[in-house]
Scaffold this active site. Structure first.
Site, PDB file in Angstrom:
ATOM      1  N   VAL A   1       4.663  -3.918  -4.317  1.00 33.99           N
ATOM      2  CA  VAL A   1       5.813  -3.687  -2.681  1.00 33.99           C
ATOM      3  C   VAL A   1       7.050  -3.760  -2.899  1.00 33.99           C
ATOM      4  CG1 VAL A   1       4.766  -5.991  -1.812  1.00 33.99           C
ATOM      5  CG2 VAL A   1       6.509  -6.425  -3.130  1.00 33.99           C
ATOM      6  N   LYS A  55       9.994  -1.010 -18.778  1.00 35.51           N
ATOM      7  CA  LYS A  55       9.582  -0.296 -17.467  1.00 35.51           C
ATOM      8  C   LYS A  55      11.559   0.472 -17.220  1.00 35.51           C
ATOM      9  CE  LYS A  55       8.503   2.429 -14.076  1.00 35.51           C
ATOM     10  NZ  LYS A  55       8.062   3.219 -14.398  1.00 35.51           N
ATOM     11  N   ALA A  89       1.023  -0.915   0.086  1.00 36.80           N
ATOM     12  CA  ALA A  89       0.459   0.251  -0.099  1.00 36.80           C
ATOM     13  C   ALA A  89       1.060   1.083  -0.323  1.00 36.80           C
ATOM     14  CB  ALA A  89      -0.673   0.097   0.994  1.00 36.80           C
ATOM     15  N   LYS A 131      10.861  16.382  -6.046  1.00 35.82           N
ATOM     16  CA  LYS A 131      10.034  17.309  -6.844  1.00 35.82           C
ATOM     17  C   LYS A 131       8.885  17.540  -6.383  1.00 35.82           C
ATOM     18  CE  LYS A 131       7.735  14.467  -9.940  1.00 35.82           C
ATOM     19  NZ  LYS A 131       6.921  13.444 -10.868  1.00 35.82           N
ATOM     20  N   LEU A 154       3.157   5.367 -13.197  1.00 35.37           N
ATOM     21  CA  LEU A 154       2.725   7.288 -13.167  1.00 35.37           C
ATOM     22  C   LEU A 154       4.327   7.793 -12.968  1.00 35.37           C
ATOM     23  CD1 LEU A 154       3.214   6.851  -9.303  1.00 35.37           C
ATOM     24  CD2 LEU A 154       1.085   5.957  -9.394  1.00 35.37           C
ATOM     25  N   CYS A 174      12.953   5.751  -7.682  1.00 36.75           N
ATOM     26  CA  CYS A 174      12.750   5.043  -8.966  1.00 36.75           C
ATOM     27  C   CYS A 174      14.527   4.766  -9.989  1.00 36.75           C
ATOM     28  CB  CYS A 174      12.170   4.976 -10.117  1.00 36.75           C
ATOM     29  SG  CYS A 174      10.958   4.134  -8.978  1.00 36.75           S
ATOM     30  N   PRO A 226      13.215  -2.110  -3.603  1.00 36.60           N
ATOM     31  CA  PRO A 226      14.868  -1.806  -3.522  1.00 36.60           C
ATOM     32  C   PRO A 226      16.274  -2.327  -3.871  1.00 36.60           C
ATOM     33  CG  PRO A 226      14.312  -2.221  -1.541  1.00 36.60           C
ATOM     34  CD  PRO A 226      13.468  -2.950  -2.103  1.00 36.60           C
ATOM     35  N   ARG A 235       0.647   2.035   8.101  1.00 38.52           N
ATOM     36  CA  ARG A 235      -0.130   3.138   6.374  1.00 38.52           C
ATOM     37  C   ARG A 235      -1.151   2.268   6.378  1.00 38.52           C
ATOM     38  NH1 ARG A 235       4.195   3.050   1.782  1.00 38.52           N
ATOM     39  NH2 ARG A 235       4.839   4.707   1.911  1.00 38.52           N
TER      40      ARG A 235
HETATM   41  N1  LIG Z   1       7.028   5.069  -6.604  1.00 44.63           N
HETATM   42  C1  LIG Z   1       6.964   5.745  -7.856  1.00 44.63           C
HETATM   43  O1  LIG Z   1       6.969   7.000  -8.119  1.00 44.63           O
HETATM   44  C2  LIG Z   1       6.895   4.297  -8.332  1.00 44.63           C
HETATM   45  C3  LIG Z   1       6.321   4.367 -10.080  1.00 44.63           C
HETATM   46  C4  LIG Z   1       5.723   2.447 -10.546  1.00 44.63           C
HETATM   47  C5  LIG Z   1       6.999   2.605 -10.430  1.00 44.63           C
HETATM   48  N2  LIG Z   1       7.077   2.305  -8.889  1.00 44.63           N
HETATM   49  C6  LIG Z   1       7.680   0.167  -8.506  1.00 44.63           C
HETATM   50  O2  LIG Z   1       6.099   0.226  -7.885  1.00 44.63           O
HETATM   51  C7  LIG Z   1       6.964  -0.659  -6.441  1.00 44.63           C
HETATM   52  C8  LIG Z   1       6.504  -0.119  -5.440  1.00 44.63           C
HETATM   53  O3  LIG Z   1       6.664   0.939  -5.476  1.00 44.63           O
HETATM   54  P1  LIG Z   1       6.289   2.193  -3.729  1.00 44.63           P
HETATM   55  O4  LIG Z   1       7.054   3.201  -4.208  1.00 44.63           O
HETATM   56  O5  LIG Z   1       4.876   2.053  -3.744  1.00 44.63           O
HETATM   57  O6  LIG Z   1       6.661   1.343  -2.818  1.00 44.63           O
HETATM   58  P2  LIG Z   1       6.519   2.020  -0.829  1.00 44.63           P
HETATM   59  O7  LIG Z   1       7.604   1.475  -0.573  1.00 44.63           O
HETATM   60  O8  LIG Z   1       5.995   3.463  -1.341  1.00 44.63           O
HETATM   61  O9  LIG Z   1       5.447   1.016  -0.559  1.00 44.63           O
HETATM   62  C9  LIG Z   1       5.671  -0.864  -0.589  1.00 44.63           C
HETATM   63  C10 LIG Z   1       4.842  -1.252   0.748  1.00 44.63           C
HETATM   64  O10 LIG Z   1       5.133  -2.412   0.184  1.00 44.63           O
HETATM   65  C11 LIG Z   1       5.032  -2.522   1.370  1.00 44.63           C
HETATM   66  N3  LIG Z   1       5.181  -4.257   1.831  1.00 44.63           N
HETATM   67  C12 LIG Z   1       6.623  -4.709   1.387  1.00 44.63           C
HETATM   68  N4  LIG Z   1       6.627  -6.822   2.022  1.00 44.63           N
HETATM   69  C13 LIG Z   1       5.620  -6.676   1.473  1.00 44.63           C
HETATM   70  C14 LIG Z   1       5.026  -8.193   2.201  1.00 44.63           C
HETATM   71  N5  LIG Z   1       5.630  -9.081   2.312  1.00 44.63           N
HETATM   72  N6  LIG Z   1       3.302  -7.891   2.109  1.00 44.63           N
HETATM   73  C15 LIG Z   1       2.569  -6.872   2.041  1.00 44.63           C
HETATM   74  N7  LIG Z   1       2.897  -5.455   2.142  1.00 44.63           N
HETATM   75  C16 LIG Z   1       4.150  -5.651   1.578  1.00 44.63           C
HETATM   76  C17 LIG Z   1       5.714  -2.111   2.258  1.00 44.63           C
HETATM   77  O11 LIG Z   1       5.270  -1.940   3.610  1.00 44.63           O
HETATM   78  C18 LIG Z   1       5.491  -1.103   1.511  1.00 44.63           C
HETATM   79  O12 LIG Z   1       4.590   0.184   2.270  1.00 44.63           O
HETATM   80  C19 LIG Z   1       8.380   0.098  -6.637  1.00 44.63           C
HETATM   81  O13 LIG Z   1       8.993  -1.856  -7.885  1.00 44.63           O
HETATM   82  C20 LIG Z   1       9.154   0.143  -7.578  1.00 44.63           C
HETATM   83  O14 LIG Z   1       9.733   0.514  -8.255  1.00 44.63           O
HETATM   84  C21 LIG Z   1       7.203   3.090  -7.735  1.00 44.63           C
END
Ligand SMILES: NC(=O)c1ccc[n+]([C@@H]2O[C@H](COP(=O)([O-])OP(=O)(O)OC[C@H]3O[C@@H](n4cnc5c(N)ncnc54)[C@H](O)[C@@H]3O)[C@@H](O)[C@H]2O)c1
Length: 461
Positions: A92, A222, A15, A341, A165, A278, A95, A44
């Site tokens: 999830v 991606k 989430a 940003k 996004l 990212c 990193p 969260r």
């Molecule tokens: N942030 C961005 O702008 C963006 C854009 C496109 C893609 N992504 C990709 O999307 C993915 C998520 O990015 P994010 O920024 O949302 O990360 P984030 O750290 O904000 O969210 C990830 C969530 O996953 C949860 N989590 C981890 N392990 C878990 C498990 N086993 N069960 C349930 N929940 C679990 C964490 O507690 C955390 O709240 C990454 O791979 C990232 O590269 C991010």
């Protein structure tokens, strides 16, 4: 009252910045589906259930409120929700690995794999699993192996639907995406699952913008999209250094080249460097994969994008120290903007972290103003409390300072009363505009010495 029957039950594991907004948009656009978002972090989840969401995104609260309680749920009950879901998105965090083989480059897939194992142990029927997290190319194969190595006879079809996004414009990007990409195996089971995920987006995205491919192309696209975006920033930033030596103006150069329709004008703003969770991690991941396949020249090419970004951050601080008579020790410096940003509170990999830490290492006192990112800034700068202060008032930040460094392009910075700010500062007063968003000539006329990026400095000495 009879319990409402939904057409599909969609679950998202994770989430965060991606899981929350994407699922809120699906729920808002598709009242016929039940959408649940789960996370291991109860704080969260509680924040998603409140009016104080865990992330700041313009317009997000309205979208969440529209669906929450109707067909959008946030929960910590992972197993029960896996059991009832038809389609499971996984978003999830992935990193950069900090340990072992591939440390500092490869993606750390431990959270992703844990998720796969939770799905495996809880599921009591076939599922479609959708990779939303950004993953190395060919991860879906490993996941399918883990998931399908079970004796239950259930089938897990793994698809890739990377999220494009951008933070700060997430709601608009989700509502009106340039494209949605869905990769699957190209056999009967894969194509059937792909059609189900296409159907979700087709509720509001025009069909011609929903593109499909094999899984590997989707996973790789991606990483490549982020590499190309970051490469444009590093390209223009590298030219900004040359502009500063030659009295060319990087804004004029960017405008001139951007009018070439083959180049295009977007993502050509020179600045203190790119941040965000990212770009760096995805490029390093790409570099690692290229090295793995022995493509060393390709790996070096992409690694240079990250190196130029680090160079740009270092150059910014070096200029500050040099211009301020080769010492900032004991001087007060105001930082305007800590988010990576505008329009987000996210500070992950923000250039402001590096700049602040370097200024502290030079023994400056730093005072930070940001309209949305102060809580994250405090976390990032833990241990530096002797050197750093935080304020929610830009005028208080500037008062008594020797210099201001603008590190985020928040629009409010351009609207401040700089005469008032100048009058309250130590003299000579400096402004280092790391985002080229201020009116440099007007600042110079007030009395500031102004140091933009890639443009001639305006100095009173
Ligand atoms: N942030 C961005 O702008 C963006 C854009 C496109 C893609 N992504 C990709 O999307 C993915 C998520 O990015 P994010 O920024 O949302 O990360 P984030 O750290 O904000 O969210 C990830 C969530 O996953 C949860 N989590 C981890 N392990 C878990 C498990 N086993 N069960 C349930 N929940 C679990 C964490 O507690 C955390 O709240 C990454 O791979 C990232 O590269 C991010």
């Amino acid at each position: 009252m009879a319990k409402r029957e939904f057409e599909k039950k969609i679950l998202c594991i994770g989430a965060g910045y991606v899981g929350g907004p994407t699922m809120a948009m699906i729920a808002a656009k598709c009242p016929q589906y039940e959408v649940t978002v789960v996370d291991v972090d109860p704080a969260r989840i509680a924040a998603w259930q409140s009016d104080s969401l865990p992330i700041y995104e313009p317009g997000l609260l309205e979208v969440v409120k529209k669906a929450r309680g109707n067909n959008l749920m946030f929960s910590t009950e992972i197993e029960a929700n896996i059991r009832k879901a038809d389609i499971i998105f996984v978003s999830v965090n992935t990193p950069t690995k900090t340990f072992g083989d591939g440390a500092g480059r490869a993606a750390d897939l431990q959270y992703w794999e844990k998720t796969a194992r939770s799905i495996l142990s809880a599921a009591e029927s076939d599922k479609i699993i959708v990779e939303k997290s950004t993953l190395p190319v060919r991860t879906a194969k490993a996941m399918a192996r883990i998931l399908n190595a079970n004796e239950s006879g259930f089938h897990f079809e793994v698809l890739s639907n990377p999220e494009f996004l951008a933070e700060g414009t997430a709601v608009a990007d989700l509502e009106n995406p340039d494209r949605v990409l869905i990769g699957s195996r190209e056999n009967e089971q894969g194509l059937k699952a792909r059609a189900q995920v296409v159907d979700i987006y087709a509720n509001w995205v025009p069909r011609k913008r929903i593109i499909t491919s094999n899984v590997w192309s989707a996973e790789l696209s991606k990483l490549v999209a982020n590499a190309f975006l970051a490469q444009r920033i590093s390209s223009i930033n590298s030219i900004s250094a040359l502009c500063e030596k030659t009295e060319a103006n990087v804004v004029e150069v960017a405008h001139a080249i951007g009018m070439d329709s083959r180049i295009g004008s977007r993502f050509l703003d020179a600045g203190v460097g790119f941040g965000g969770s990212c770009f760096k991690k995805d490029i390093l991941n790409l570099v690692y994969i290229c090295e793995h396949y022995g493509l060393n020249e390709v790996a070096q090419y992409w690694e240079s994008v990250v190196k130029i970004n680090e160079y740009q951050e270092q150059r910014f601080v070096r200029t500050m120290v040099k211009v301020m008579f080769n010492t900032v020790a004991g001087k007060r410096i105001a930082i305007f903007g800590f988010a990576f940003k505008k329009d987000t509170g996210d500070t992950r990999e923000s250039p402001a972290i590096y700049v602040t830490k370097q200024l502290c290492a030079e023994k400056a006192g730093v005072v930070i103003f940001d309209p949305k990112a102060l809580d994250n800034a405090k976390r990032d700068l833990r241990g530096l409390e002797d050197y750093v202060e935080f304020t929610d008032d830009p005028y208080a930040a500037a008062k008594g300072s020797h210099a201001i460094a603008v590190l985020t392009e928040w629009e409010l910075f351009a609207a401040l009363d700089y005469q008032r700010i100048y009058d309250s500062m130590e003299k000579p007063a400096f402004i280092f505009d790391g985002r080229n968003i201020l009116d440099h000539q007007a600042l110079y006329e007030i009395g500031f010495s102004v140091f933009p990026i890639g443009k001639p400095a305006l100095k009173h000495f």
